[in-house]
Design an enzyme around this catalytic site. Structure first.
Site, PDB file in Angstrom:
ATOM      1  N   GLU A  88       4.319  -5.159   7.281  1.00  0.00           N
ATOM      2  CA  GLU A  88       3.540  -4.080   7.911  1.00  0.00           C
ATOM      3  C   GLU A  88       3.965  -3.799   9.351  1.00  0.00           C
ATOM      4  O   GLU A  88       3.998  -2.635   9.782  1.00  0.00           O
ATOM      5  CB  GLU A  88       2.036  -4.419   7.885  1.00  0.00           C
ATOM      6  CG  GLU A  88       1.388  -4.303   6.519  1.00  0.00           C
ATOM      7  CD  GLU A  88       1.464  -5.582   5.694  1.00  0.00           C
ATOM      8  OE1 GLU A  88       2.264  -6.477   6.035  1.00  0.00           O
ATOM      9  OE2 GLU A  88       0.708  -5.697   4.716  1.00  0.00           O
ATOM     10  N   GLY A 119       0.543  -5.100   0.576  1.00  0.00           N
ATOM     11  CA  GLY A 119      -0.598  -5.187  -0.340  1.00  0.00           C
ATOM     12  C   GLY A 119      -0.268  -5.903  -1.640  1.00  0.00           C
ATOM     13  O   GLY A 119      -1.168  -6.433  -2.300  1.00  0.00           O
ATOM     14  N   ALA A 178       0.865  -1.182   0.000  1.00  0.00           N
ATOM     15  CA  ALA A 178       0.000   0.000   0.000  1.00  0.00           C
ATOM     16  C   ALA A 178       0.898   1.227   0.000  1.00  0.00           C
ATOM     17  O   ALA A 178       2.058   1.161   0.435  1.00  0.00           O
ATOM     18  CB  ALA A 178      -0.885  -0.013   1.245  1.00  0.00           C
ATOM     19  N   GLU A 187      -0.609  -9.454  -0.824  1.00  0.00           N
ATOM     20  CA  GLU A 187      -2.054  -9.673  -0.629  1.00  0.00           C
ATOM     21  C   GLU A 187      -2.792  -9.718  -1.967  1.00  0.00           C
ATOM     22  O   GLU A 187      -3.711 -10.518  -2.161  1.00  0.00           O
ATOM     23  CB  GLU A 187      -2.614  -8.574   0.283  1.00  0.00           C
ATOM     24  CG  GLU A 187      -2.073  -8.723   1.700  1.00  0.00           C
ATOM     25  CD  GLU A 187      -2.392  -7.539   2.605  1.00  0.00           C
ATOM     26  OE1 GLU A 187      -2.804  -7.766   3.751  1.00  0.00           O
ATOM     27  OE2 GLU A 187      -2.213  -6.379   2.184  1.00  0.00           O
TER      28      GLU A 187
HETATM   29  N1  COA Z   1       4.571   3.218  -0.715  1.00  0.00           N
HETATM   30  C1  COA Z   1       4.962   4.386  -1.270  1.00  0.00           C
HETATM   31  N2  COA Z   1       6.133   4.542  -1.933  1.00  0.00           N
HETATM   32  C2  COA Z   1       6.920   3.458  -2.026  1.00  0.00           C
HETATM   33  C3  COA Z   1       6.580   2.210  -1.465  1.00  0.00           C
HETATM   34  C4  COA Z   1       5.341   2.127  -0.788  1.00  0.00           C
HETATM   35  N3  COA Z   1       4.918   0.987  -0.244  1.00  0.00           N
HETATM   36  N4  COA Z   1       7.583   1.331  -1.711  1.00  0.00           N
HETATM   37  C5  COA Z   1       8.517   2.019  -2.415  1.00  0.00           C
HETATM   38  N5  COA Z   1       8.125   3.292  -2.609  1.00  0.00           N
HETATM   39  C6  COA Z   1       8.829   4.360  -3.319  1.00  0.00           C
HETATM   40  C7  COA Z   1      10.001   4.903  -2.512  1.00  0.00           C
HETATM   41  O1  COA Z   1       9.562   5.848  -1.576  1.00  0.00           O
HETATM   42  C8  COA Z   1      10.829   5.497  -3.619  1.00  0.00           C
HETATM   43  O2  COA Z   1      10.250   6.723  -4.006  1.00  0.00           O
HETATM   44  P1  COA Z   1      11.197   8.045  -4.250  1.00  0.00           P
HETATM   45  O3  COA Z   1      12.123   7.621  -5.369  1.00  0.00           O
HETATM   46  O4  COA Z   1      10.233   9.105  -4.635  1.00  0.00           O
HETATM   47  O5  COA Z   1      11.920   8.266  -2.970  1.00  0.00           O
HETATM   48  C9  COA Z   1      10.625   4.531  -4.767  1.00  0.00           C
HETATM   49  O6  COA Z   1       9.418   3.835  -4.487  1.00  0.00           O
HETATM   50  C10 COA Z   1      11.737   3.507  -4.896  1.00  0.00           C
HETATM   51  O7  COA Z   1      11.861   2.829  -3.663  1.00  0.00           O
HETATM   52  P2  COA Z   1      13.247   2.692  -2.858  1.00  0.00           P
HETATM   53  O8  COA Z   1      12.934   2.483  -1.418  1.00  0.00           O
HETATM   54  O9  COA Z   1      14.152   3.847  -3.191  1.00  0.00           O
HETATM   55  O10 COA Z   1      13.829   1.364  -3.533  1.00  0.00           O
HETATM   56  P3  COA Z   1      14.869   0.342  -2.864  1.00  0.00           P
HETATM   57  O11 COA Z   1      15.314  -0.554  -3.952  1.00  0.00           O
HETATM   58  O12 COA Z   1      15.897   1.061  -2.097  1.00  0.00           O
HETATM   59  O13 COA Z   1      13.991  -0.510  -1.798  1.00  0.00           O
HETATM   60  C11 COA Z   1      12.058  -1.726  -1.061  1.00  0.00           C
HETATM   61  C12 COA Z   1      12.956  -1.316  -2.250  1.00  0.00           C
HETATM   62  C13 COA Z   1      10.845  -2.489  -1.602  1.00  0.00           C
HETATM   63  C14 COA Z   1      12.841  -2.636  -0.102  1.00  0.00           C
HETATM   64  C15 COA Z   1      11.612  -0.466  -0.302  1.00  0.00           C
HETATM   65  O14 COA Z   1      11.087   0.463  -1.245  1.00  0.00           O
HETATM   66  C16 COA Z   1      10.554  -0.708   0.724  1.00  0.00           C
HETATM   67  O15 COA Z   1      10.865  -1.201   1.800  1.00  0.00           O
HETATM   68  N6  COA Z   1       9.301  -0.309   0.443  1.00  0.00           N
HETATM   69  C17 COA Z   1       8.217  -0.418   1.384  1.00  0.00           C
HETATM   70  C18 COA Z   1       7.722  -1.850   1.499  1.00  0.00           C
HETATM   71  C19 COA Z   1       6.620  -1.931   2.534  1.00  0.00           C
HETATM   72  O16 COA Z   1       6.810  -1.718   3.688  1.00  0.00           O
HETATM   73  N7  COA Z   1       5.419  -2.281   2.064  1.00  0.00           N
HETATM   74  C20 COA Z   1       4.277  -2.447   2.889  1.00  0.00           C
HETATM   75  C21 COA Z   1       3.539  -1.181   3.000  1.00  0.00           C
HETATM   76  S1  COA Z   1       2.104  -1.369   4.026  1.00  0.00           S
END
Ligand code: COA
Length: 279
Positions: free
Chosen positions: A153, A130, A85, A133
């Protein structure tokens, strides 16, 4: 008499669809298959409210348009299926809109799950929160060997809200589900395959072709049989064994009234391929 008895399930309603041009999805029709791509690659295809609303529209379209016989859902870019999400949206929510957001996302996923047509997730990268999910609400999951899965989460102080606490234990068992949900740790595609979270793992270049081949194989089967099998498995999981067996027997009997059953059995006896009509 209770008003509940008069309730028509929404899945039984036929809705006329106004054409909707999606801004966060690609929706491409190819030979009766809808290929839906979540298209926010710069945000790793995170599910913001607009994506959820557009997916809900797409799910309703899939369920009600007879020209669509099956679905492949994937994410744009090389890196992510869906990274969860949208955390920016979640950061602004209070308790009531938080609950409403969870219910909206759950309803959208349930609409895909109960659309009566096979839906395959082609998981091309991160499937987190999500995203995991969404994949679990699809009927089959095919993953690229670069995909990674998790319900992270709790690391954010929230818990899964789009069905993760319910579908994950149904798919992989309570112990494995709790290990993923309580630690928030990610697993790779091979581990997801080992625990039964995905059906098949393939090299990235083979992901969409494999998903399409699997789906076209299912579409060559009797469509009414496929529909009722999906329904029996979905509903049977929530019933006692005896209730589920009765549902199965009712479906088995119902199919005996179809031309497709006659055609399928006759074709076997005549040593030829069946020509199903969905009737
Ligand atoms: N919601 C909103 N934005 C998200 C996102 C999310 N769930 N997951 C990634 N993004 C965005 C980042 O903020 C970043 O945006 P920016 O370039 O404007 O800063 C872009 O996507 C790229 O992500 P980034 O974190 O830079 O990539 P990474 O390769 O370093 O890491 C992940 C990848 C997946 C490990 C990391 O993005 C992450 O942990 N995301 C969240 C996962 C999460 O907790 N999901 C459950 C949410 S309830």
């Amino acid at each position: 008499m209770s008003a509940r008895l008069f309730r028509v399930p929404t899945s039984a309603l036929r809705v006329t669809f106004l054409p909707m041009s999606y801004e966060t999805l690609l929706f491409e029709m190819r030979d009766a298959i809808a290929f839906i791509t979540i298209n926010r690659p710069d945000k790793l295809n995170a599910l913001n409210d607009q994506v959820v609303d557009e997916l809900a529209h797409a799910a309703e379209r899939v369920g009600t348009d007879d020209a669509i016989r099956g679905v492949v859902i994937t994410g744009a870019g090389q890196k992510a299926f869906v990274a969860g999400a949208d955390i920016g949206d979640l950061a602004k929510q209070g308790p009531f809109d938080g609950k409403a957001r969870a219910l909206r996302g759950q309803a959208m996923l349930r609409r895909f799950e109960t659309c009566g047509k096979p839906v395959i997730a082609a998981i091309n990268g991160y499937a987190l929160g999500g995203g995991c999910e969404l994949a679990m609400a699809c009927h089959l999951r095919i993953a690229s060997d670069t995909a990674r899965f998790g319900q992270p989460e709790v690391k954010l102080g929230i818990a899964p809200g789009y069905g993760g606490t319910q579908r994950l234990p149904r798919l992989v068992g309570k112990g494995r589900a709790l290990a993923l949900i309580l630690t928030g740790e990610m697993i790779d595609a091979q581990e997801a395959h080992r625990i039964g979270l995905v059906n098949q793992v393939v090299p990235p270049a083979q992901l969409l072709p494999t998903a399409e081949t699997v789906l076209r194989g299912i579409l060559a089967m009797g469509p009414l049989a496929v529909r009722l099998a999906l329904e029996a498995v979905d509903q049977g999981l929530e019933m006692t064994l005896d209730e589920g067996l009765l549902l199965e027997a009712n479906h088995f009997g119902l199919l005996a009234a179809t031309r497709d059953m006659q055609e399928g059995l006759t074709a076997f006896l005549e040593k030829r391929a069946p020509r199903f009509e969905g009737r």
